[in-house]
Design a protein around this motif. Structure first.
Motif, short mmCIF file in Angstrom:
data_model
loop_
_atom_site.label_atom_id
_atom_site.label_comp_id
_atom_site.label_asym_id
_atom_site.label_seq_id
_atom_site.Cartn_x
_atom_site.Cartn_y
_atom_site.Cartn_z
N MET A 76 32.02 7.10 0.54
CA MET A 76 32.83 5.91 0.56
C MET A 76 33.15 5.19 1.79
N ALA A 77 33.46 6.13 2.58
CA ALA A 77 34.22 5.55 4.06
C ALA A 77 32.75 5.08 4.89
N LYS A 78 31.79 5.60 4.58
CA LYS A 78 30.47 4.94 5.28
C LYS A 78 30.17 3.71 4.62
N SER A 79 30.46 3.54 3.46
CA SER A 79 30.17 2.20 2.78
C SER A 79 31.19 1.13 3.40
N ALA A 80 32.53 1.49 3.61
CA ALA A 80 33.38 0.76 4.23
C ALA A 80 33.09 0.31 5.76
N LYS A 81 32.63 1.16 6.37
CA LYS A 81 32.09 1.21 7.79
C LYS A 81 31.06 0.05 7.81
N ARG A 82 30.04 0.27 6.88
CA ARG A 82 28.84 -0.51 6.86
C ARG A 82 29.33 -1.95 6.52
N CYS A 83 30.25 -2.27 5.63
CA CYS A 83 30.50 -3.58 5.54
C CYS A 83 30.94 -4.44 6.86
N LEU A 84 31.55 -3.70 7.66
CA LEU A 84 32.27 -4.48 8.57
C LEU A 84 31.05 -4.78 9.91
N VAL A 85 30.08 -4.18 9.90
CA VAL A 85 29.17 -4.61 11.08
C VAL A 85 28.33 -5.74 10.66
N GLU A 86 27.74 -6.28 11.74
CA GLU A 86 27.00 -7.81 11.48
C GLU A 86 26.22 -7.52 10.49
N GLY A 87 26.09 -8.52 9.55
CA GLY A 87 25.12 -8.45 8.43
C GLY A 87 25.66 -7.70 7.23
N GLY A 88 27.05 -7.05 7.21
CA GLY A 88 27.72 -6.24 6.36
C GLY A 88 28.55 -7.32 5.51
N SER A 89 28.65 -6.96 4.39
CA SER A 89 29.38 -7.89 3.29
C SER A 89 30.51 -8.44 3.79
N SER A 90 31.64 -7.78 4.57
CA SER A 90 32.92 -8.35 4.66
C SER A 90 32.66 -9.19 5.97
N TYR A 91 31.84 -8.67 6.96
CA TYR A 91 31.49 -9.60 8.00
C TYR A 91 31.07 -11.09 7.67
N ILE A 92 30.01 -10.96 6.93
CA ILE A 92 29.53 -12.11 6.29
C ILE A 92 30.51 -13.01 5.82
N SER A 93 31.47 -12.44 4.76
CA SER A 93 32.37 -13.12 4.13
C SER A 93 33.38 -13.90 4.89
N PHE A 94 33.84 -13.24 5.96
CA PHE A 94 34.68 -13.70 6.98
C PHE A 94 34.09 -14.82 7.69
N GLU A 95 32.91 -14.62 8.06
CA GLU A 95 32.18 -15.85 9.01
C GLU A 95 32.16 -17.09 8.02
N ARG A 96 31.86 -16.83 6.58
CA ARG A 96 32.01 -18.07 5.85
C ARG A 96 33.45 -18.51 5.85
N LEU A 97 34.37 -17.82 5.60
CA LEU A 97 35.74 -18.21 5.59
C LEU A 97 36.08 -19.01 6.91
N ILE A 98 35.82 -18.76 7.87
CA ILE A 98 36.18 -19.37 9.13
C ILE A 98 35.30 -20.70 9.12
N LYS A 99 34.24 -20.87 8.54
CA LYS A 99 33.49 -22.00 8.41
C LYS A 99 34.28 -22.99 7.34
N ASP A 100 34.70 -22.31 6.45
CA ASP A 100 35.17 -23.07 5.29
C ASP A 100 36.37 -23.66 5.58
N ILE A 101 37.21 -22.91 6.15
CA ILE A 101 38.60 -23.32 6.86
C ILE A 101 38.42 -24.74 7.81
N GLY A 102 37.58 -24.57 8.44
CA GLY A 102 37.09 -25.81 9.23
C GLY A 102 36.50 -27.04 8.60
N ASN A 103 35.98 -26.62 7.23
CA ASN A 103 35.59 -27.86 6.53
C ASN A 103 35.71 -27.83 5.16
N PRO A 104 37.14 -27.61 4.64
CA PRO A 104 37.31 -27.22 3.48
C PRO A 104 36.74 -28.42 2.38
#
Length: 470
Positions: free
Chosen positions: A442-470
């Motif tokens: 599970m720790a490996k899954s948690a680490k993978r989600c934070l690298v470029e292309g990972g689920s949390s990485y992508i979700s954060f990029e989308r958040l920043i975009k949406d904050i600028g254009n809500p």
């Protein structure tokens, strides 16, 4: 050139939510947004006294901190009487919050263009909506507990709460959890036996409140809570899973080559001597024991844990807050076996730098209250858990740790020295390899989600975009 968005963050004024939201604030600063962090006077005083947040945020000229009154006297226990805190925030802080937003528009400071607030503070949406400011909600609890909150109206309608016997009966009105969620695994306030309980009244509105916002930000990751997140999306389609926040921040800092020394958002002074003690212990040999910032234990429970830990024969690092033991009998004599066992194999501190402790190679287990920050920190570091939940979300979290994610043992509703001893031995000896293997996966899954292309990485990029254009 267009100015970056100016985001106001307003956490629930308790240790866990403030800790998470400070990490989110720094992530937003790293994304070049302008950030105002709003905390109550009480929390601000504690942060200034015990944390390093000031020196840390000095690196960000686009960050400022504002304070507001929570309307309570200085000596009010707050966390122990949360409903009183919440009622005061709604009654006393809401008009101050509105006044602050209005006045900021007439001053030289830039107008707040977006509010990111704890979802339990529903008045932030009311104020933001009135002033034409978009609001995103954050919930710093687990998705699995949040889904139970969403289902509280169903539980009441089906007659599954209130209840008063057979705590192991399965709950049928929480989709996705029908096969394993028992009465004892529901949030602690469900045991009140009264659907008019103030906590039930507060949390049963989440299914109506949270969908009002532009989006819902959660400190979790898809690989951990994916099936439950799918259930929540039936009511809140726009979810940003950006956790684990504490390591997401470290990953972003490392990517910029600006990872700074260890820092603290703690409301208590940390005793760092425990790190030197850990340095002298063998790999994976220490069980770390901490019940968080709010849990109180009786003197009897304290002694049961102490006997169990010493009798287990394991090394232990134990955090005991000075205010955590109720009716402590300071005049009683400590048994010789406890004193000797602690001196040989234990180390006790008032408060510890938890993230650093859990990442230490000597730590092989965590006896925890199952607060969500603690759970995620343990998940990320691959540390198996023994769960002794206290209140609110922790009962749900511990069931998932023990019976869904297979990351440890659930010891809820038990405080017996023999049980403590057995579970510590199981975690640290008998089933050590089994638990460490699953925790490592599970720790490996948690680490993978934070690298470029990972689920949390992508979700954060989308958040920043949406904050600028809500």
């Amino acid at each position: 050139m267009a100015q970056p968005p100016h985001v106001l963050l307003f956490p629930l004024p308790l240790q866990g939510p403030v800790n998470s939201m400070l990490k989110l604030a720094e992530l937003l600063c790293l994304a070049d947004l302008h950030v105002t962090f709003l905390v109550t006077d009480y929390i601000h005083a504690r942060l200034q006294r015990h944390s390093s947040f000031r020196s840390r945020f000095d690196h960000y000229p686009n960050f400022q901190i504002n304070t507001v009154s929570d309307g309570l006297p200085e000596d009010h226990p707050r966390g122990d009487r949360f409903i009183e805190l919440f009622d005061s925030l709604r009654r006393e802080t809401q008009p101050l919050f509105k006044e602050m937003l209005i006045s900021s528009e007439s001053e030289s400071r830039r107008r707040v263009s977006c509010i990111v607030a704890d979802g339990i503070l529903g008045f932030t949406f009311d104020v933001g909506n009135e002033l034409g400011i978009p609001v995103f909600y954050v919930r710093t609890i687990s998705a699995c507990c949040l889904w139970v909150f969403f289902c509280l109206p169903k539980l009441i309608q089906a007659g599954e709460i209130p209840f008063n016997d057979d705590m192991d009966e399965l709950i049928k009105s929480v989709p996705g959890m029908e096969r394993f969620l028992r009465r004892r695994d529901l949030p602690s306030f469900c045991r009140s036996g009264n659907v008019t309980d103030p906590n039930i009244r507060l949390y049963r509105t989440e299914c109506d409140e949270l969908p009002r916002a532009h989006g819902l930000i959660l400190n979790t990751f898809e690989e951990l809570e994916g099936p439950i997140l799918s259930e929540i999306r039936s009511l809140c389609p726009n979810i940003y899973t950006i956790g684990p926040l504490h390591t997401h921040l470290k990953a972003k800092l490392a990517a910029r080559g600006s990872l700074q020394p260890t820092f603290s958002n703690s409301l208590w002074e940390e005793d760092r001597t425990c790190v030197a003690w850990l340095d002298a212990q063998p790999s994976k040999s220490v069980i770390y024991v901490s019940f968080g910032s709010l849990v109180n234990v009786t003197n009897e429970q304290y002694m049961e844990f102490w006997h169990g830990l010493v009798s287990s024969g394991q090394r232990f690092l134990w955090v005991i807050r000075p205010d955590s033991i109720l009716n402590k009998d300071s005049g009683s004599r400590i048994p010789d076996d406890l004193s000797k066992g602690t001196k040989e194999r234990g180390y006790i501190v008032d408060w510890a730098p938890q993230e650093e402790v859990l990442a230490h190679p000597s730590v092989g287990g965590f006896l925890t209250h199952s607060g969500w920050n603690s759970t995620l920190e343990s998940v990320f570091e691959g540390v198996p858990m023994i769960c002794w939940p206290y209140f609110v979300d922790q009962q749900v979290n511990s069931r998932f740790v023990g019976n869904v994610w297979d990351l440890g043992l659930d010891m809820k509703d038990t405080c017996d020295r023999n049980v403590v001893e057995k579970m510590v031995r199981d975690l640290m000896e008998v089933r050590k390899g089994e638990f460490l293997q699953r925790a490592d996966e599970m720790a490996k899954s948690a680490k993978r989600c934070l690298v470029e292309g990972g689920s949390s990485y992508i979700s954060f990029e989308r958040l920043i975009k949406d904050i600028g254009n809500p």
